[in-house]
Design a protein around this motif. Structure first.
Motif, PDB file in Angstrom:
ATOM      1  N   ILE A 295       1.124  -1.246  -0.039  1.00 18.30           N
ATOM      2  CA  ILE A 295       0.002  -0.502  -0.186  1.00 18.30           C
ATOM      3  C   ILE A 295       0.894   1.267   0.084  1.00 18.30           C
ATOM      4  N   ALA A 296       0.707   1.907  -1.044  1.00 19.38           N
ATOM      5  CA  ALA A 296       1.918   3.182  -1.518  1.00 19.38           C
ATOM      6  C   ALA A 296       0.487   4.432  -1.771  1.00 19.38           C
ATOM      7  N   PRO A 297       1.160   5.299  -1.441  1.00 21.10           N
ATOM      8  CA  PRO A 297       0.968   6.998  -2.347  1.00 21.10           C
ATOM      9  C   PRO A 297       1.000   6.642  -3.672  1.00 21.10           C
ATOM     10  N   GLU A 298      -0.266   7.535  -4.258  1.00 22.15           N
ATOM     11  CA  GLU A 298      -0.093   7.121  -5.939  1.00 22.15           C
ATOM     12  C   GLU A 298       0.506   8.068  -6.349  1.00 22.15           C
ATOM     13  N   ASP A 299       1.912   8.574  -5.756  1.00 24.86           N
ATOM     14  CA  ASP A 299       2.279   9.935  -6.352  1.00 24.86           C
ATOM     15  C   ASP A 299       3.965   9.043  -6.785  1.00 24.86           C
ATOM     16  N   SER A 300       4.203  10.299  -7.367  1.00 22.20           N
ATOM     17  CA  SER A 300       6.125   9.749  -7.973  1.00 22.20           C
ATOM     18  C   SER A 300       6.377   8.483  -8.151  1.00 22.20           C
ATOM     19  N   GLY A 301       7.547   8.159  -7.602  1.00 22.60           N
ATOM     20  CA  GLY A 301       7.602   6.660  -8.555  1.00 22.60           C
ATOM     21  C   GLY A 301       7.004   5.549  -8.208  1.00 22.60           C
ATOM     22  N   TYR A 302       6.008   5.645  -6.923  1.00 25.18           N
ATOM     23  CA  TYR A 302       4.899   4.068  -7.045  1.00 25.18           C
ATOM     24  C   TYR A 302       4.245   4.148  -7.660  1.00 25.18           C
ATOM     25  N   LYS A 303       3.682   4.882  -8.550  1.00 24.28           N
ATOM     26  CA  LYS A 303       3.029   4.843  -9.338  1.00 24.28           C
ATOM     27  C   LYS A 303       3.217   3.841 -10.831  1.00 24.28           C
ATOM     28  N   ASP A 304       4.670   3.784 -10.668  1.00 26.50           N
ATOM     29  CA  ASP A 304       5.806   3.892 -11.657  1.00 26.50           C
ATOM     30  C   ASP A 304       5.937   2.054 -11.581  1.00 26.50           C
ATOM     31  N   CYS A 305       5.894   1.274 -10.605  1.00 28.46           N
ATOM     32  CA  CYS A 305       6.266   0.458 -10.204  1.00 28.46           C
ATOM     33  C   CYS A 305       4.943  -0.526  -9.631  1.00 28.46           C
ATOM     34  N   ILE A 306       4.115   0.163  -8.940  1.00 29.60           N
ATOM     35  CA  ILE A 306       3.381  -0.731  -8.209  1.00 29.60           C
ATOM     36  C   ILE A 306       1.313  -0.330  -9.652  1.00 29.60           C
ATOM     37  N   ARG A 307       0.959  -1.816  -9.683  1.00 32.51           N
ATOM     38  CA  ARG A 307      -0.411  -0.904 -10.763  1.00 32.51           C
ATOM     39  C   ARG A 307      -1.279  -1.356 -10.118  1.00 32.51           C
ATOM     40  N   ASP A 308      -2.092  -0.359  -9.606  1.00 30.81           N
ATOM     41  CA  ASP A 308      -3.183  -0.113  -8.847  1.00 30.81           C
ATOM     42  C   ASP A 308      -4.584  -1.155  -8.887  1.00 30.81           C
ATOM     43  N   GLY A 309      -4.536  -1.565  -8.000  1.00 28.14           N
ATOM     44  CA  GLY A 309      -5.447  -3.609  -7.548  1.00 28.14           C
ATOM     45  C   GLY A 309      -5.371  -4.532  -8.759  1.00 28.14           C
ATOM     46  N   VAL A 310      -3.972  -4.338  -9.041  1.00 28.24           N
ATOM     47  CA  VAL A 310      -3.456  -5.128  -8.964  1.00 28.24           C
ATOM     48  C   VAL A 310      -1.848  -5.802  -9.133  1.00 28.24           C
ATOM     49  N   THR A 311      -1.488  -5.264  -8.523  1.00 23.23           N
ATOM     50  CA  THR A 311       0.265  -5.618  -7.732  1.00 23.23           C
ATOM     51  C   THR A 311      -0.125  -5.189  -6.370  1.00 23.23           C
ATOM     52  N   GLY A 312      -0.913  -4.119  -6.296  1.00 21.45           N
ATOM     53  CA  GLY A 312      -0.972  -3.065  -4.940  1.00 21.45           C
ATOM     54  C   GLY A 312      -2.058  -2.244  -5.036  1.00 21.45           C
ATOM     55  N   LEU A 313      -2.203  -1.327  -4.019  1.00 27.10           N
ATOM     56  CA  LEU A 313      -2.771  -0.161  -3.336  1.00 27.10           C
ATOM     57  C   LEU A 313      -2.845   1.123  -3.320  1.00 27.10           C
ATOM     58  N   LEU A 314      -2.886   2.013  -4.015  1.00 31.02           N
ATOM     59  CA  LEU A 314      -2.133   3.520  -4.024  1.00 31.02           C
ATOM     60  C   LEU A 314      -3.788   4.110  -3.818  1.00 31.02           C
TER      61      LEU A 314
END
Length: 372
Positions: A295-314
């Motif tokens: 679980i991570a913020p939807e900002d900066s590099g987080y959204k590049d390495c975490i696919r929201d709802g697929v590999t993690g939650l933003l």
């Protein structure tokens, strides 16, 4: 290829942090592929002047950050006379080395993270002002140097500063293979795992606030928050925990080993990330290799390495801890979702390794030399 790497902290430096180790893994992999890599770093008490570490020839000069920078131009010239470098790589951090102005050799600048105005959310200080101002000057400092960014977010930040698109390449960060002695946990334990890649204090306070809210809403869940790694406000941490009434719900392990971290990542219900700014969330990839979602913020590099709802939650950081708590609740209330996220995170993370990063960076270095 003969490569000179400029970075103040080698792996044995007492102030080394995770990003320093990741950088070294890339170049030790390059050295293992048959290339000659020399790393010019600063000295420290008890350090040898020269030392071979994992195939990289480390040369130390200057016992302080100031002295290291002061003698950099002279040392580059001396080492080039000895090793005849084809290219110079500077790892850009909070105190630029200005390699492009200190050598006529082709220069490649490695960029892991830029702060922009987000630095003022971490700290309202003269240091924050300095970092913000020098980032604005990057185009002037580095001219036509080639830049290597570790995520699309970092590329966007470089372009916003005025760096030409043709001078920027994308090379994703690698990740360590998990030792075979570790196996995925048969059942995840009821704790959130928190660690900061750069020991950001603001992210830690955010995590405590989010966990306090979650625990107050769901006392029957009996979740714990485990904090590992060094934190800048270590002396304040017990007070911050006590004043939230979390004394028996938050467990802190400072200076934990790599083996301990991997063990906890295998067992954790999820990795909780609360730092505002990341060029690339290496920890999310590492957790994924352990079969754990993030679980991570939807900002900066987080959204590049975490696919929201697929590999993690933003979650939206700007809306405060409420968005983070909502995703914590979502994950703990939906077992099937968590299992799918875990499986997808592992599958995705297994595609990242240092060999891939090293080969992609070598291609950029070779192109830079040829276009000189």
């Amino acid at each position: 290829m003969n490569i000179l790497l400029l970075h103040r902290k080698d792996p044995h430096h007492p102030d080394v942090v995770e990003s320093d180790r990741y950088l070294f893994r890339i170049f030790s992999k390059i050295a293992s592929l048959g290339h000659d890599v020399v790393m010019l770093s600063s000295s420290f008490r008890g350090a040898e002047a020269r030392e071979n570490i994992d195939g990289v020839q480390v040369v130390r000069s200057g016992s302080t950050s100031f002295l290291y920078r002061l003698g950099l131009k002279k040392r580059i010239r001396q080492l080039n006379g000895e090793f005849h470098f084809d290219v110079v790589c500077e790892n850009l951090d909070q105190r630029p080395l200005l390699a492009a102005k200190k050598t006529d050799l082709p220069t490649v600048v490695l960029v892991h993270q830029l702060w922009s105005t987000a630095i003022f959310r971490e700290s309202l200080s003269l240091k924050a002002l300095y970092i913000w101002l020098w980032e604005l000057c990057i185009p002037s400092f580095y001219g036509n140097s080639q830049f290597v960014a570790i995520s699309p977010s970092v590329i966007s930040e470089l372009l916003n500063l005025g760096i030409a698109q043709k001078n920027v390449s994308l090379v994703y960060c690698g990740a360590d293979a998990i030792p075979e002695s570790f196996t995925d946990a048969a059942k995840k334990e009821r704790f959130f795992l928190w660690k900061s890649s750069e020991n950001h204090s603001a992210g830690l306070i955010f995590a405590l606030d989010a966990f306090e809210t979650f625990s107050r809403r769901h006392p029957e869940q009996n979740f714990l928050l485990r904090i590992i790694g060094n934190v800048r406000k270590e002396n304040r941490l017990p007070h911050e925990i006590r004043r939230r009434g979390l004394g028996d719900r938050v467990l802190v392990e400072l200076n934990s080993s790599y083996e301990r971290r991997i063990d906890l990542m295998h067992r954790a219900y999820c990795l909780l990330q609360t730092d505002r700014q990341e060029g690339w969330c290496y920890l999310a990839i590492e957790a994924g290799k352990c079969g754990t979602t993030t679980i991570a913020p939807e900002d900066s590099g987080y959204k590049d390495c975490i696919r929201d709802g697929v590999t993690g939650l933003l979650y939206p950081f700007d809306k405060g801890v409420g968005g983070c708590v909502k995703q914590m609740e979502h994950l703990t209330e939906d077992e099937k979702l968590r299992e799918n996220l875990q499986a997808n995170a592992k599958r995705y993370a297994d595609g990242f390794h240092w060999g891939r990063t090293a080969n992609e960076l070598l291609a950029v270095l070779q192109k830079t030399i040829e276009n000189r």
